[in-house]
Design an enzyme around this catalytic site. Structure first.
Site, PDB file in Angstrom:
ATOM      1  CB  SER A 398      -0.935  -0.054   1.214  1.00 24.44           C
ATOM      2  OG  SER A 398      -1.771   1.042   1.256  1.00 24.44           O
ATOM      3  CE  LYS A 423      -2.799  -2.036   0.496  1.00 27.66           C
ATOM      4  NZ  LYS A 423      -3.110  -1.660   1.879  1.00 27.66           N
TER       5      LYS A 423
END
Length: 495
Positions: A398, A423
């Site tokens: 992320s 991600k």
């Protein structure tokens, strides 16, 4: 961790990430509150005016994994929808206060809508915004056929309508696009990023700049009990002027150790007086930054910085650590992002900017809707120009991947370790008219070198430390192990 965008009736957008109990990091998420139509139940054209409800991130969106399992580190804050500000003036007769609809009050009765309207509303959201991030199961033609099949059905109960929406979204094959019942949506839509129980947003002022206003309050929270009210403008925090700062930056100023005092100067509404109010913080926010100086040889030393997560203190504490290490003689830096699943996406973006030249690309966002097609660039020069090594592993995800890819693609760092998690989806959470919601994948992050993060991760330059010069002892550094990390914190300095 999660990336969240809140959409209400106003102007700017921010992004956040929140911790999740699930081991697999969810995609970036945003919140969208659909503007409700009072004159008709027809939902064929939904107004989607974007604003930043919280101080936070780029796709300031929440990333949640299905099933949702959330561990919030912050107190709940009621979310309200505010209309555009009226301009204050010296004349009290011409000063008009904002209208503050009670959006988020559980006792407010929503206008009646049919079960068919709710299903149609969810269908339209997907039709307008859904991004098929590699599943190849969505097409406009197939989605239109699904609408015709569903709307020919008789939907007798709200429960049946919700089940139809669940099946409709499941057919997309995207685990992050899902239905949120009213109780779950309400839980997701309440956040406190400040530690004193308020929720901030940016709104335009008369001079073309931005001002910070209180979007929502935690009822009987520290700020509310001290006298801060919804719609107040935040002028300063502990004497630091809030003008020219983002909601994210002001929220960071409000953060601090539990049970300490913070002085908030506010202007009550558009027309009221200014007042300095002391508020006691009630949320413990720990610094995510630990650092130490490691001597390599007689001529050089390395500044090691471990960043555990991207919270509201991350940028401020990282700046402090880097400056201290530089003053102690660090000739280059190691930024350890191993096992860092993310946090506030905006914090990741701001931290990446600390290492980049002005004008350098931090990250791209792409999506079907133009509002998700953005290029984020560094707006100032770098904090440090010394070489940087970034440590990554399979649990670097992320916001961590945004930092790692940004520094790598701009030739500001080499990456060492394992391929990262991968991600990079952006989700938005849309509120339906019955106070339920749908989380929909609407975009994704792409690195400055135009590589898709999601599902691919970032390949490091080296699996082990390179030999930077013949006398280097970098491979002998006493670095903590990432997996199941148990570190003697006495080895480190905590900011």
């Amino acid at each position: 961790m999660t990336n969240v965008i809140f959409f209400f009736k106003s102007f700017s957008s921010l992004h956040f990430q929140f911790p999740s109990l699930v081991p697999k990091p969810p995609p970036f998420l945003s919140f969208l509150s659909l503007q409700k139509k009072s004159s008709s139940n027809s939902l064929n054209s939904v107004d989607k005016t974007l604003i930043g409800a919280l101080s936070g991130v780029l796709s300031f969106g929440l990333l949640f994994h299905s099933p949702l399992s959330v561990a919030l580190d912050y107190s709940s804050v009621e979310i309200f929808s505010l209309s555009a500000d009226s301009s204050p003036s010296d004349s009290s007769a011409s000063c008009v206060e904002d209208e503050l609809p009670d959006f988020g009050n559980a006792e407010t009765v929503s206008p009646p809508v049919t079960n068919e309207d709710i299903v149609q509303e969810a269908w339209e959201i997907v039709n307008d915004s859904f991004l098929d991030a590699g599943h190849h199961r969505w097409s406009p033609e197939a989605w239109k056929q699904r609408q015709e099949d569903i709307m020919n059905m008789s939907i007798q109960t709200r429960s049946k309508a919700h089940n139809i929406i669940r099946r409709m979204l499941a057919s997309l094959g995207d685990p992050y696009t899902r239905f949120l019942p009213p109780a779950e949506f309400s839980k997701m839509a309440r956040y406190d990023m400040t530690g004193i129980g308020i929720n901030l947003r940016e709104v335009p002022d008369d001079s073309g700049g931005m001002k910070i206003k209180v979007l929502g309050l935690l009822l009987d929270g520290p700020a509310h009990l001290a006298g801060i009210r919804q719609g107040d403008e935040v002028l300063a925090v502990n004497g630091v002027d809030a003008r020219g700062k983002s909601a994210f930056e002001v929220s960071s100023l409000l953060q601090g150790p539990n049970e300490t005092q913070v002085t908030v100067k506010v202007k009550h509404g558009n027309c009221g007086p200014e007042e300095s109010i002391q508020v006691q913080r009630q949320v413990l926010v720990r610094s995510p930054v630990f650092y130490r100086l490691e001597q390599i040889d007689a001529a050089s030393s390395v500044g090691y910085v471990r960043l555990k997560e991207f919270n509201a203190l991350a940028k401020k504490d990282l700046v402090t650590a880097m400056k201290r290490l530089e003053a102690m003689g660090a000739s280059y830096f190691i930024l350890d992002l191993r096992d860092n699943l993310g946090g506030l996406v905006q914090a990741g973006i701001e931290i990446a900017k600390l290492f980049l030249n002005e004008g350098s690309t931090v990250i791209y966002t792409v999506g079907r809707d133009p509002q998700y097609q953005k290029t984020v660039v560094a707006d100032t020069g770098p904090l440090v120009t010394a070489p940087v090594v970034v440590l990554v592993n399979k649990k670097t995800a992320s916001a961590s991947e945004i930092v790692a890819s940004s520094l790598h693609d701009n030739c500001r760092a080499v990456l060492v370790g394992e391929r990262t998690y991968g991600k990079g989806l952006i989700q938005s959470v849309f509120e339906l008219h019955d106070r339920s919601g749908v989380a929909v994948t609407v975009g994704k992050y792409v690195t400055p070198n135009h590589k898709d993060i999601n599902g691919n991760g970032i390949e490091p330059d080296f699996q082990n430390f390179p030999v930077l010069h013949p006398s280097s002892r970098i491979t002998q550094l006493n670095l903590p192990k990432a997996q199941g990390m148990k570190v003697d914190q006495n080895q480190f300095i905590s900011v």
